[in-house]
Design an enzyme around this catalytic site. Structure first.
Site, mmCIF file in Angstrom:
data_model
loop_
_atom_site.group_PDB
_atom_site.id
_atom_site.type_symbol
_atom_site.label_atom_id
_atom_site.label_comp_id
_atom_site.label_asym_id
_atom_site.label_seq_id
_atom_site.Cartn_x
_atom_site.Cartn_y
_atom_site.Cartn_z
ATOM 1 N N CYS A 118 -16.893 -25.115 58.163
ATOM 2 C CA CYS A 118 -17.546 -24.844 57.260
ATOM 3 C C CYS A 118 -18.355 -23.766 57.475
ATOM 4 O O CYS A 118 -19.516 -24.350 57.999
ATOM 5 C CB CYS A 118 -17.901 -25.837 55.974
ATOM 6 S SG CYS A 118 -18.867 -25.272 54.863
ATOM 7 N N CYS A 121 -21.891 -24.567 55.735
ATOM 8 C CA CYS A 121 -22.594 -25.585 56.232
ATOM 9 C C CYS A 121 -23.266 -25.089 57.535
ATOM 10 O O CYS A 121 -24.249 -25.541 57.712
ATOM 11 C CB CYS A 121 -21.664 -26.770 56.877
ATOM 12 S SG CYS A 121 -20.412 -27.479 55.143
#
Length: 240
Positions: A118, A121
């Site tokens: 991600c 993230c």
């Protein structure tokens, strides 16, 4: 006196001295060093000094001073393993998650759901680490979605990065998704739930429905569902 360097260099003090025969008391410098030997001239009149002989098998140019090697920086850490603090814990199982929440007491617990794949993230991770450092009394539990897909599905995690805040007998205080651009949402939640001085009682942990979902997949014991429900009812009764 004459000076002779075996490496191929000769030096003479003057033309007159160069014309004289080399006396046994001459000063000789070889191209390598290790042992020093002094011998008195057999004829003091020819040489009033001493002969210095330097001999060895290693050439001078082989002597190189090296500074101690320093350990190279640890570059093997993956991005989600960097800049972690003592109050940041990587969750390894659903059982560890349940235990960590129940043992937190009245501390604020932040569940940080992330994935190594991600991008959001990864971008947000350094700021979360900074906020964890600024809030040492709070507990940050990191959950790798790729390693715990069943657990995340049981907890109804649909988007990443995703956060859930738990504290004391209140259980889940809030949950939301945010990015680097909306980090203010995270800071506001910390300020609201992390600095409250109100007594909240023993930690409730996950909701009963969440515990049931984990138990149905065999990720935790079914006894935890019943025990959690009884403990929560007891806490509510004592508060009243």
């Amino acid at each position: 006196m004459s000076c002779c360097l075996k490496a191929g260099f000769s030096f003479y003090g003057s033309n007159d001295l160069a014309s004289k025969n080399r006396a046994k008391g001459s000063f000789r410098v070889c191209s390598s060093i290790q042992t020093l030997q002094y011998k008195e001239s057999s004829n003091p009149r020819e040489c009033l000094g001493k002969t210095l002989h330097l001999s060895d098998q290693k050439h001078v140019t082989n002597f190189v001073t090296k500074s101690p090697k320093s350990d190279p920086p640890n570059t093997s850490l993956r991005w989600w393993e960097k800049s972690l603090h003592q109050n940041m814990i990587e969750i390894q199982s659903a059982q560890e998650l349940v235990d960590s929440l129940l043992n937190a007491g009245e501390r604020l617990v932040v569940l940080d759901f992330y994935s190594p794949n991600c991008g959001g993230c990864r971008t947000l991770h350094p700021k979360i680490c900074q906020l964890a450092e600024m809030n040492p009394n709070s507990l940050f539990l990191q959950i790798n979605y790729e390693n715990h897909k069943e657990m995340c599905d049981s907890l109804n995690i649909k988007v990443l990065p995703f956060f859930r805040f738990y504290r004391g007998a209140e259980g889940r205080a809030c949950s939301f998704s945010c990015t680097n651009a909306t980090i203010k949402k995270f800071k506001d939640a910390l300020a609201k739930h992390g600095t409250s001085s109100r007594r909240l009682g023993s930690a409730k942990g996950l909701d009963e429905s969440e515990l049931s979902a984990l138990a149905s997949r065999g990720l935790i014991s079914r006894n935890l569902v019943t025990n959690s429900s009884k403990d929560y009812e007891a806490d509510v009764f004592s508060i009243r």
